[in-house]
Design a protein around this motif. Structure first.
Motif, PDB file in Angstrom:
ATOM      1  N   VAL A 175     -40.896  11.848 -29.218  1.00  0.00           N
ATOM      2  CA  VAL A 175     -39.979  12.708 -28.740  1.00  0.00           C
ATOM      3  C   VAL A 175     -38.390  12.408 -29.028  1.00  0.00           C
ATOM      4  CG1 VAL A 175     -39.418  13.634 -26.310  1.00  0.00           C
ATOM      5  CG2 VAL A 175     -41.480  12.959 -26.660  1.00  0.00           C
ATOM      6  N   ALA A 176     -38.144  11.343 -29.252  1.00  0.00           N
ATOM      7  CA  ALA A 176     -36.654  10.877 -29.245  1.00  0.00           C
ATOM      8  C   ALA A 176     -36.455  11.562 -30.648  1.00  0.00           C
ATOM      9  CB  ALA A 176     -36.605   9.458 -29.189  1.00  0.00           C
ATOM     10  N   SER A 177     -37.171  11.530 -31.608  1.00  0.00           N
ATOM     11  CA  SER A 177     -36.805  11.963 -32.911  1.00  0.00           C
ATOM     12  C   SER A 177     -36.872  13.557 -33.247  1.00  0.00           C
ATOM     13  CB  SER A 177     -37.588  10.999 -34.166  1.00  0.00           C
ATOM     14  OG  SER A 177     -39.002  11.249 -33.955  1.00  0.00           O
ATOM     15  N   ALA A 178     -37.526  14.078 -32.372  1.00  0.00           N
ATOM     16  CA  ALA A 178     -37.774  15.576 -32.617  1.00  0.00           C
ATOM     17  C   ALA A 178     -36.794  16.405 -32.547  1.00  0.00           C
ATOM     18  CB  ALA A 178     -39.153  15.906 -31.617  1.00  0.00           C
ATOM     19  N   THR A 179     -36.709  17.491 -33.116  1.00  0.00           N
ATOM     20  CA  THR A 179     -35.496  18.597 -32.893  1.00  0.00           C
ATOM     21  C   THR A 179     -35.825  19.280 -31.646  1.00  0.00           C
ATOM     22  OG1 THR A 179     -35.176  18.349 -35.083  1.00  0.00           O
ATOM     23  CG2 THR A 179     -34.494  20.257 -33.950  1.00  0.00           C
ATOM     24  N   SER A 180     -37.150  19.569 -31.440  1.00  0.00           N
ATOM     25  CA  SER A 180     -37.546  20.297 -30.375  1.00  0.00           C
ATOM     26  C   SER A 180     -39.079  19.821 -29.803  1.00  0.00           C
ATOM     27  CB  SER A 180     -37.538  21.911 -30.549  1.00  0.00           C
ATOM     28  OG  SER A 180     -38.315  22.027 -31.656  1.00  0.00           O
ATOM     29  N   LEU A 181     -39.425  20.049 -28.583  1.00  0.00           N
ATOM     30  CA  LEU A 181     -40.945  19.973 -28.125  1.00  0.00           C
ATOM     31  C   LEU A 181     -41.541  21.047 -28.018  1.00  0.00           C
ATOM     32  CD1 LEU A 181     -42.996  17.602 -27.284  1.00  0.00           C
ATOM     33  CD2 LEU A 181     -41.523  17.731 -25.199  1.00  0.00           C
ATOM     34  N   LEU A 182     -42.583  21.491 -28.487  1.00  0.00           N
ATOM     35  CA  LEU A 182     -43.439  22.718 -28.235  1.00  0.00           C
ATOM     36  C   LEU A 182     -44.418  22.445 -27.634  1.00  0.00           C
ATOM     37  CD1 LEU A 182     -44.132  25.587 -28.704  1.00  0.00           C
ATOM     38  CD2 LEU A 182     -44.916  24.955 -31.185  1.00  0.00           C
ATOM     39  N   VAL A 183     -45.085  22.660 -26.228  1.00  0.00           N
ATOM     40  CA  VAL A 183     -46.004  22.385 -25.499  1.00  0.00           C
ATOM     41  C   VAL A 183     -47.146  23.751 -25.590  1.00  0.00           C
ATOM     42  CG1 VAL A 183     -46.990  21.976 -23.020  1.00  0.00           C
ATOM     43  CG2 VAL A 183     -44.738  21.179 -23.950  1.00  0.00           C
ATOM     44  N   LEU A 184     -48.243  23.245 -25.958  1.00  0.00           N
ATOM     45  CA  LEU A 184     -49.235  24.166 -26.263  1.00  0.00           C
ATOM     46  C   LEU A 184     -50.606  24.079 -25.207  1.00  0.00           C
ATOM     47  CD1 LEU A 184     -49.387  24.134 -30.093  1.00  0.00           C
ATOM     48  CD2 LEU A 184     -47.996  25.897 -28.616  1.00  0.00           C
ATOM     49  N   GLY A 185     -50.712  25.087 -24.235  1.00  0.00           N
ATOM     50  CA  GLY A 185     -51.892  24.773 -23.431  1.00  0.00           C
ATOM     51  C   GLY A 185     -51.885  23.776 -22.510  1.00  0.00           C
ATOM     52  N   SER A 186     -50.902  23.324 -22.027  1.00  0.00           N
ATOM     53  CA  SER A 186     -50.961  22.252 -20.909  1.00  0.00           C
ATOM     54  C   SER A 186     -50.263  22.667 -19.786  1.00  0.00           C
ATOM     55  CB  SER A 186     -50.373  20.848 -21.646  1.00  0.00           C
ATOM     56  OG  SER A 186     -50.465  19.955 -20.416  1.00  0.00           O
ATOM     57  N   SER A 187     -50.980  22.468 -18.511  1.00  0.00           N
ATOM     58  CA  SER A 187     -50.326  22.926 -17.258  1.00  0.00           C
ATOM     59  C   SER A 187     -49.396  21.732 -17.066  1.00  0.00           C
ATOM     60  CB  SER A 187     -51.487  22.761 -16.350  1.00  0.00           C
ATOM     61  OG  SER A 187     -52.051  21.563 -16.010  1.00  0.00           O
ATOM     62  N   LEU A 188     -49.100  20.608 -17.637  1.00  0.00           N
ATOM     63  CA  LEU A 188     -48.290  19.261 -17.247  1.00  0.00           C
ATOM     64  C   LEU A 188     -48.462  19.122 -15.746  1.00  0.00           C
ATOM     65  CD1 LEU A 188     -45.338  20.901 -19.534  1.00  0.00           C
ATOM     66  CD2 LEU A 188     -46.723  19.192 -20.191  1.00  0.00           C
ATOM     67  N   THR A 189     -49.756  19.058 -15.233  1.00  0.00           N
ATOM     68  CA  THR A 189     -49.697  18.779 -13.976  1.00  0.00           C
ATOM     69  C   THR A 189     -49.698  17.159 -13.744  1.00  0.00           C
ATOM     70  OG1 THR A 189     -51.252  20.638 -13.274  1.00  0.00           O
ATOM     71  CG2 THR A 189     -51.316  18.756 -12.019  1.00  0.00           C
TER      72      THR A 189
ATOM     73  N   GLN B 109     -38.416  13.806 -20.620  1.00  0.00           N
ATOM     74  CA  GLN B 109     -37.421  13.038 -21.612  1.00  0.00           C
ATOM     75  C   GLN B 109     -36.839  13.655 -22.536  1.00  0.00           C
ATOM     76  OE1 GLN B 109     -39.765  10.330 -24.106  1.00  0.00           O
ATOM     77  NE2 GLN B 109     -38.217   9.945 -25.387  1.00  0.00           N
ATOM     78  N   ALA B 110     -37.381  14.718 -22.986  1.00  0.00           N
ATOM     79  CA  ALA B 110     -36.785  15.783 -23.904  1.00  0.00           C
ATOM     80  C   ALA B 110     -35.980  16.673 -23.375  1.00  0.00           C
ATOM     81  CB  ALA B 110     -38.023  16.724 -24.730  1.00  0.00           C
ATOM     82  N   ALA B 111     -35.896  16.808 -22.072  1.00  0.00           N
ATOM     83  CA  ALA B 111     -34.948  17.551 -21.347  1.00  0.00           C
ATOM     84  C   ALA B 111     -33.686  16.817 -21.122  1.00  0.00           C
ATOM     85  CB  ALA B 111     -35.591  18.357 -20.018  1.00  0.00           C
ATOM     86  N   ARG B 112     -33.977  15.650 -20.457  1.00  0.00           N
ATOM     87  CA  ARG B 112     -32.942  14.755 -20.341  1.00  0.00           C
ATOM     88  C   ARG B 112     -31.975  14.434 -21.517  1.00  0.00           C
ATOM     89  NH1 ARG B 112     -36.789  11.653 -17.603  1.00  0.00           N
ATOM     90  NH2 ARG B 112     -37.013  10.332 -19.412  1.00  0.00           N
ATOM     91  N   ALA B 113     -32.637  14.424 -22.831  1.00  0.00           N
ATOM     92  CA  ALA B 113     -31.975  14.275 -23.867  1.00  0.00           C
ATOM     93  C   ALA B 113     -31.255  15.508 -24.613  1.00  0.00           C
ATOM     94  CB  ALA B 113     -32.682  13.586 -25.001  1.00  0.00           C
ATOM     95  N   GLY B 114     -31.525  16.623 -23.857  1.00  0.00           N
ATOM     96  CA  GLY B 114     -30.992  18.070 -24.361  1.00  0.00           C
ATOM     97  C   GLY B 114     -31.957  18.681 -25.428  1.00  0.00           C
ATOM     98  N   THR B 115     -33.165  17.909 -25.855  1.00  0.00           N
ATOM     99  CA  THR B 115     -33.923  18.560 -26.674  1.00  0.00           C
ATOM    100  C   THR B 115     -34.616  19.802 -26.180  1.00  0.00           C
ATOM    101  OG1 THR B 115     -34.218  16.181 -27.700  1.00  0.00           O
ATOM    102  CG2 THR B 115     -35.932  18.062 -28.118  1.00  0.00           C
ATOM    103  N   PRO B 116     -34.541  20.849 -26.973  1.00  0.00           N
ATOM    104  CA  PRO B 116     -35.014  22.218 -26.450  1.00  0.00           C
ATOM    105  C   PRO B 116     -36.468  21.875 -26.191  1.00  0.00           C
ATOM    106  CG  PRO B 116     -33.821  22.583 -28.110  1.00  0.00           C
ATOM    107  CD  PRO B 116     -33.897  21.083 -28.139  1.00  0.00           C
ATOM    108  N   VAL B 117     -37.008  22.429 -25.237  1.00  0.00           N
ATOM    109  CA  VAL B 117     -38.643  22.249 -24.796  1.00  0.00           C
ATOM    110  C   VAL B 117     -39.096  23.830 -24.723  1.00  0.00           C
ATOM    111  CG1 VAL B 117     -40.352  21.799 -23.022  1.00  0.00           C
ATOM    112  CG2 VAL B 117     -38.358  20.164 -23.557  1.00  0.00           C
TER     113      VAL B 117
END
Length: 300
Positions: A224-238, A248-256
């Protein structure tokens, strides 16, 4: 042309928009450096049900917990009877267009890796590499005594030999490969032990109530720390196991960016949530990016 957003309710009851505009996802893929986080919704088009989506199995099925599995011989018998029956269907499932699109993005260098919450192995079957199975995989079993690993196919053969007359009809299959059976159908199903030490065998998956191994979590955090963006596919993230990486991505300013028909627990952290079917959306994205999908399964 940009399409108008649809609206859906989040689990907290707050109204948030879900859009049918996938342009931001296409932009992120073009830029490269995308890390995929996938959930059960990606595999529904392969015939594997979801936990929480429309008609999800949690509305009618309570998954086995780690505490129950290790604490009760009867619970283990029930689990392995149901899982043995479900495995016959589960292991025949093949990757769908969504899995193939993710593999194609990876082949073309657009992804830094895939973190999957699924235990079905369909990303790998589609040809994806650098896949981290956050919750483990049903293709393997582990002994709780000697910690040795084995093949689920070999275990299925041993269970079949020990239960030659076991052939009940299951009502339905669940996302963890567990088939719905009554206690009467389970009957006196015989569980087999570790062939090395006679210890208790468990599928190499993270049960409800069990924690993800810390080294695996750290590996995901580094991705996550090394990614340019995070693409979530098919997860409710519950559950927190996946949501923590979105946070983590949002705190680092990485687009989700999220592609999921229903609202998710991570919507507030996302640049966008595309409320469209995954297979169609990812296939369209591949086409827009001039990336062909490989419909031939990779060689074993």
């Amino acid at each position: 042309m940009r399409m108008r957003p649809t609206l859906s309710w989040t689990p907290s009851g707050e109204l948030r928009p879900g859009t049918t505009d996938w342009a931001p996802v296409a932009d992120a893929l073009r830029a490269g450096g995308v890390l995929v986080l996938s959930g059960a919704g990606l595999s529904t088009e392969s015939g594997i049900p979801d936990y929480r989506g429309e008609g999800g199995s949690l509305s009618r099925h309570t998954p086995m917990t780690y505490q129950e599995f290790i604490g009760s011989e009867r619970a283990r018998r029930r689990y392995w009877a149901r899982s043995h029956l479900g495995w016959r269907t589960f292991h025949r499932a093949g990757p769908n267009a969504g899995h193939r699109a993710v593999a194609a993005f990876g082949r073309h260098g657009l992804l830094t890796g895939v973190i999957t919450q699924n235990v079905d192995g369909l990303h790998q079957a589609a040809g994806s590499e650098d896949v981290v199975e956050l919750h483990g995989g049903l293709e393997r079993v582990v002994c709780l005594s000697c910690r040795g690993f084995g093949s689920r196919r070999d275990l299925a053969r041993r269970l079949q030999e020990a239960n030659t007359d076991f052939a009940p009809m299951a009502a339905r299959l669940n996302p963890d490969g567990d088939a719905d059976l009554t206690d009467e159908q389970v009957g006196e199903f015989r569980v087999v032990a570790c062939p090395r030490c006679e210890g208790i065998l468990k599928p190499d998956v993270v049960f409800f109530g069990e924690t993800v191994p810390p080294q695996r979590v750290e590996q995901c955090r580094e991705l996550v720390a090394s990614a340019t963006s995070l693409l979530v596919l098919g997860s409710s993230l519950t559950v927190m196991s996946g949501l923590r990486f979105v946070r983590q991505a949002a705190r680092a300013g990485t687009p989700v960016l999220i592609v999921n028909r229903d609202a998710t627990r991570g919507d507030e952290h996302a640049l966008t949530r595309v409320a469209l079917p995954l297979g169609t959306t990812l296939t369209t994205l591949a086409d827009q990016l001039n990336i062909p999908l490989n419909t031939t399964p990779p060689a074993n």
